[in-house]
Structures are given as C-alpha cells and as structure tokens.
Scaffold this motif. Structure first.
Motif, PDB file in Angstrom:
ATOM      1  N   ASN A 190       0.846  -1.161  -0.178  1.00  0.00           N
ATOM      2  CA  ASN A 190      -0.088  -0.097  -0.156  1.00  0.00           C
ATOM      3  C   ASN A 190       0.712   1.470  -0.138  1.00  0.00           C
ATOM      4  O   ASN A 190       0.361   2.553   0.277  1.00  0.00           O
ATOM      5  N   SER A 191       1.952   1.335  -0.234  1.00  0.00           N
ATOM      6  CA  SER A 191       3.294   2.452  -0.559  1.00  0.00           C
ATOM      7  C   SER A 191       2.713   2.699  -1.810  1.00  0.00           C
ATOM      8  O   SER A 191       2.182   2.325  -2.582  1.00  0.00           O
ATOM      9  N   SER A 192       3.774   4.262  -2.194  1.00  0.00           N
ATOM     10  CA  SER A 192       3.287   4.737  -3.257  1.00  0.00           C
ATOM     11  C   SER A 192       3.405   3.973  -4.842  1.00  0.00           C
ATOM     12  O   SER A 192       3.412   3.894  -5.066  1.00  0.00           O
ATOM     13  N   VAL A 193       4.898   3.208  -4.173  1.00  0.00           N
ATOM     14  CA  VAL A 193       5.059   2.113  -5.793  1.00  0.00           C
ATOM     15  C   VAL A 193       4.682   1.181  -5.930  1.00  0.00           C
ATOM     16  O   VAL A 193       4.278   0.812  -6.223  1.00  0.00           O
ATOM     17  N   TYR A 194       4.606   0.594  -4.437  1.00  0.00           N
ATOM     18  CA  TYR A 194       3.678  -0.461  -4.524  1.00  0.00           C
ATOM     19  C   TYR A 194       2.783  -0.295  -5.182  1.00  0.00           C
ATOM     20  O   TYR A 194       2.007  -1.565  -6.309  1.00  0.00           O
ATOM     21  N   ASN A 195       1.626   0.679  -4.811  1.00  0.00           N
ATOM     22  CA  ASN A 195       0.101   0.838  -5.439  1.00  0.00           C
ATOM     23  C   ASN A 195       0.328   1.208  -6.849  1.00  0.00           C
ATOM     24  O   ASN A 195      -0.410   0.837  -7.869  1.00  0.00           O
ATOM     25  N   ALA A 196       1.594   1.785  -7.627  1.00  0.00           N
ATOM     26  CA  ALA A 196       1.872   1.819  -8.881  1.00  0.00           C
ATOM     27  C   ALA A 196       2.254   0.834  -9.530  1.00  0.00           C
ATOM     28  O   ALA A 196       2.355   0.684 -10.777  1.00  0.00           O
ATOM     29  N   GLY A 197       2.552  -0.224  -8.939  1.00  0.00           N
ATOM     30  CA  GLY A 197       3.334  -1.728  -9.599  1.00  0.00           C
ATOM     31  C   GLY A 197       4.245  -2.192  -9.677  1.00  0.00           C
ATOM     32  O   GLY A 197       5.103  -2.239 -10.102  1.00  0.00           O
ATOM     33  N   LEU A 198       5.398  -0.980  -8.902  1.00  0.00           N
ATOM     34  CA  LEU A 198       6.893  -1.352  -9.331  1.00  0.00           C
ATOM     35  C   LEU A 198       7.443  -2.355  -8.550  1.00  0.00           C
ATOM     36  O   LEU A 198       6.387  -2.474  -7.174  1.00  0.00           O
TER      37      LEU A 198
END
Length: 595
Positions: free
Chosen positions: A504-512
C-alpha cells in the motif's frame, strides 16, 4: 535387614549403571591453521544391536535447521578391540553400525571456520567451539554422563574456558547430553576478570588481542554495573550449577558478530575489538545475553523443552523470551549509567518505526511472528521471500510490547520489573515450563484480570497498537508523527529498488517491483549521484508524478501518487526553560533510574 541391605545395594548399582560416563571425547588441533580438528570418541554401554550416531541439526538458542554434518569427513568406526566396523548412512546427518561389542570408537575430522554463537571456528588464534557444531553423539546415550578432553597444541599459550565441570588437567564433565550441547567452549590465549555476587562468581573471559588491560578493565566495569541492575529486576541471581557464570567474549577480526545464551555462560562475539569502539558497541549484546540467564534459560517456554537437536524448534513465546529480553538490554544500560536517559529515549525511534509501520501486523500477531523463527533465525534460503511485507522480528516486536506493558503498568503504580519477578518466582525458580496462557494468568494475578486480559487480547492474540502517545507523556516523552514529507515505500539506491515495496505504499500501488530502476521523476532525470529523497522534497502528499523506469532492459512509464511518510519521532519533552513537572520526573526516574 538383609533384604533392606540387598535393596539398597540394588539401588546403588542401578544409579551407577544408569549414570556412568558413556561418551568420552578427545579433540585435538594439529591442523588448526587449516581449520581442522581431529575428534575421537568412545561410546560405551550400548544396548542396541544397531547403533546410530549423528551430528546435531540445530543448536540451543537457535530455532532453524543447521546441518552441521556437512563439515564432517574421514569418519572411521571400530569396536573396542580395534576391529573396523562398516557404517551405513540412513540420512545425511547419521551413521549406523552393527556387529559391535557394546562399544564403538569413532574418529572423524571436523572443518570449522565460522566463529559465532552457533558454529565452530578453529585456526591458529583459537578453538571456538559450539558443541552441536563439533561433536557427534549417540541418541540412546543421551541421559548418560560425558567427558571431554581438549588436547591443546604445546606451542600455543591456549587455555580453556567453559561452563562444563572441570575434572583434571584438560578434561571436563557434563551430566548428560543436553548440558553438554549447551556448553560452548573458548580455547585461546584469553584474559579474565571476575567479581563476586552473593557468593557466586561472574567472570569475563575475553579473547581480544588488540585490547589493552585498561580497556578490558573499563569494559568490565560496565559489565558489572549491567549485571547488578539486572539482578535488581529479579531480586537475585539464578543459582548457577557450579557457582559461576562466564561471559565468553571473542572479539577477533576473524569472528562473526553474534550473541548466544546458555545456562551458565554466553558467547558474545564481534569483529570489533574493545580498542576499536567495542567498549560502547559490544555491551548491548552482553546485556541482552545476561538477561537470558533468567528469561529463556530458567524462565523457559514449554515449547522449547526439551530442546530437539534433530529438527527446527518452534515456539510461540519468542516475543516474550527474546522480545522482552530485548526491551531490557538497553533499559538496563540506561539504569546502569552506561548510556544516558536521552540517548535511551531517542534510541527507541528506529525499532518503534520498524514495528508500527510494518504491514506484517496485517498477517501475523506476535505469537505467529514467533512461529517464523525457523525460517529467519540464521536460516538460509535461495528463493525470494516477501519478508518486507509479512515479517516483523519477534525481538523488535516483543521489545516494543515490553515497553508498552511497562508504561501501562506504571500508569497503575505497578511496573514490568515486578511482573518479571513474579514470573521468575512462579516458573523460573521452580523450573516449571510456561505457556502463553501462563503468562496471561500471571499478569492477571499481578495487575488484575481486566488489565491482563486486555493486554493479551489486544496486543498478543491480536496485533493492535497501544496508545503510546498517552503512555510516553506520563514519563515526559513526546511522540509525534512526521507527515510533511512523502515516502515511496522502498529503499532505493542509484535509482534501483532494493527490496519488495511496502504494501500500500506509493510505488507498491503503482506496480513497481524489486529490481526496477527509476530513470526519471516527471522531467527530472535521476543520476547515480542524486539522492531520490532530495528530488522528492519539492512534492507534497497526494501529488501525482510520472515515473520512467527500466525493467528487464525495457523502459516503461507509470503514474505514482505520492503518499505521506508515516514516521514517528520520540523525544524528551523538557527544555532548560520548561522542565518536567514533578510527577513526570518521578515516573521517568522510576522507569529509567538506577535500581
């Protein structure tokens, strides 16, 4: 009368038969420069026609599998008359022989070059021996007595330090297999310091060739202060089996950093000499391991007793056994004056953020985190894991729970010290192995059923977060959150994601994902000399940025919604112009002051 005498003699004979030395080891170090030991052992009083002898697969204080047999070779077996016996291999860590005459004599070579709290290391500087990593054993003789002789090279000024009972010359004794395996041994040109506490000896054996005598003296003063402050928690030292507790300190450049508790001793190991920062940096391990001579060694989880040397050892109590011990290690140093109150308080920040910002609490409570020990406690795997999102160290988790329980008790005019003392008197001194339910019941007895059940139901059986802001304020400590910065949710170096992004972090939610390399944020190119956090300083939470990244050699673009950093800061409330009120100061001094 004759019948009574016969029965008495029969009892004596039975005791003699069942408590004799049946495993007799001799270990030599002629090829120490190449990390080899030669070991000869005579196993007697064998009753089974087919005898199994083996290397351990686990070690006291560790919970994972460690295949010590991998470093054993040149195995030879004879009977008592020297007749060669053929061995078979039922599994990778055992040997079987038949056709013996009640005795087998086994010889083998051990390679050992990992000096920590679990393995063994042999070289021209020392023989650093953890018994499971060193000695074969016969399971059917586990209740019989053991002797071991250490043959020291004549050209070396080595001495022997161990919790084993000294018999004569270089020969030592253990009452059974469990005690033998729990008795690490340091053989080196070491120095010693000791002091008396209530008729018992606390001893430092230190193998540190770079340290001066003055540095050792200064270090030992810190150890003494630590020992006395931990004694104050429980009101007494344990009764050591031979009236002595030994710190086996190996601070050599060829060692590996570690600490491992044992019943009457501990291995504390580091590559740092006292001459190179070890006086300040090594004492934390000393504090942690000594607290274990109560909590773990005698206040013992039922799940770890008896310790199983053939498989992984799982326990749901490690949040208490290891975690509460971790809470007390730095707390003790503060009470002993080794570190300041302010340093102790600010030193909580890293662990606090690690525990309470971890997604792992969504998956496991402290008991279930403890169950993970066989997978993480010096365990090795070649496949990827998702520990960043699923695991919190039971050391860290438990230490934060110990902090919360201590401060919560102090709100009621009670304290964690007295709870630990009650656990000691109920389970440790009586050698009654405890369960989680027993810990809950004891807290109910000490602080009331409503309080005890609330703590266990919310923070042990579940994974909720206590109200630290209120608890800290009581002792003049301020807990704040820093929400002005944004956070990507993963460690990044030279643009590359080094681990799995936090759920649920910034890059997690963006699929990185791990291994991706960020090339640009909006139009700003990320160079190797640039810190990505500096680049992000111009953004606010909920800003959307375009990120160009590389994955498997292909350039991709995605949108990232930046989320606020959820980091905590812990600081003292008082200033020279605004001191603590009397109640806060008293509470803090009772918490952190000398006992």
């Amino acid at each position: 009368m004759q019948k009574f005498q016969f029965s008495f003699l029969l009892i004596l004979f039975s005791i003699f038969v069942n408590a004799q030395v049946s495993s007799n080891y001799v270990i030599s170090f002629k090829n120490a420069v190449h990390h080899e030991a030669n070991i000869e052992v005579t196993f007697t009083d064998l009753k089974s026609s087919s005898v199994t002898f083996m290397m351990a697969r686990s070690s006291p204080g560790r919970y994972a599998i460690h295949e010590f047999a991998k470093n054993v070779y040149n195995v030879k077996v004879t009977d008592s008359k020297g007749n060669l016996l053929k061995t078979t291999r039922p599994n990778p860590y055992s040997w079987e022989v038949t056709g013996h005459d009640g005795t087998i004599e086994v010889s083998y070579t051990l390679f050992a070059n990992h000096g920590d709290g679990t393995y063994a290391q042999i070289d021209e500087t020392h023989a650093h021996l953890n018994m499971p990593a060193t000695f074969m054993y016969v399971p059917e003789l586990s209740e019989n007595e053991i002797e071991v002789t250490f043959n020291i090279p004549e050209n070396l000024d080595w001495k022997i330090a161990t919790q084993l009972k000294h018999l004569e010359a270089n020969t030592y004794y253990a009452k059974n297999f469990q005690y033998f395996m729990d008795s690490p041994t340091e053989i080196a040109d070491f120095r010693t310091r000791d002091f008396q506490v209530d008729g018992q000896t606390v001893k430092l054996v230190i193998h540190d060739e770079a340290a001066s005598d003055d540095e050792i003296n200064r270090y030992f003063e810190n150890i003494k202060a630590t020992v006395l402050q931990q004694k104050a928690v429980y009101g007494e030292l344990p009764s050591y089996d031979y009236g002595e507790y030994t710190f086996l300190a190996c601070y050599m450049p060829n060692a590996s950093g570690d600490g491992m508790e044992h019943r009457n001793s501990t291995y504390v190991v580091s590559t740092r000499s006292l001459a190179n920062g070890g006086i300040e940096q090594n004492i934390g391990t000393v504090s942690h391991e000594f607290f274990h001579c109560w909590n773990v060694e005698r206040i013992r989880p039922k799940s770890l007793e008896p310790f199983n040397f053939t498989e992984a050892n799982m326990s749901g109590e490690l949040w208490f056994a290891e975690g509460f011990t971790s809470y007390y290690d730095d707390l003790t140093l503060c009470r002993a004056g080794v570190i300041t109150q302010e340093d102790y308080i600010t030193g909580l920040i890293g662990t606090f953020n690690y525990v309470w910002n971890s997604p792992g609490r969504d998956f496991f409570n402290p008991i279930e985190m403890s169950y993970q020990a066989p997978f993480v406690d010096a365990a090795k795997s070649v496949d990827e894991t998702n520990r960043e999102n699923t695991f919190i160290s039971y050391y860290s988790y438990g230490s934060m729970l110990g902090l919360a329980l201590d401060l919560s008790l102090r709100e009621k005019g009670l304290n964690l010290d007295d709870y630990m003392k009650l656990v000691w008197e109920t389970y440790g001194k009586t050698q009654t192995f405890y369960t989680i339910e027993n810990l809950n019941e004891t807290l109910n007895t000490y602080a009331g059923k409503e309080f005890g059940n609330h703590f266990f139901n919310n923070y042990i059986y579940k994974s909720e977060m206590p109200d630290y802001k209120r608890l800290f304020k009581m002792v003049g400590v301020d807990l704040t959150t820093n929400s002005e910065q944004v956070d990507l949710g993963v460690n990044i170096r030279y643009g590359k994601l080094l681990g799995n992004p936090k759920k649920n972090s910034s890059v997690y939610n963006a699929g990185l994902q791990k291994g991706d390399k960020i090339l640009k944020v909006d139009s700003k190119e990320l160079t190797e000399s640039m810190n990505i956090n500096d680049l992000l300083n111009s953004y606010k939470a909920n800003d959307e940025v375009e990120v160009v990244f590389e994955r498997f050699g292909e350039t991709k673009t995605t949108k990232v919604t930046l989320l606020e950093a959820t980091s905590y800061n812990i600081s003292v409330l008082e200033t020279p112009l605004k001191p603590l009120d009397k109640k806060q100061k008293t509470k803090r001094d009772n918490w952190l002051g000398k006992k």
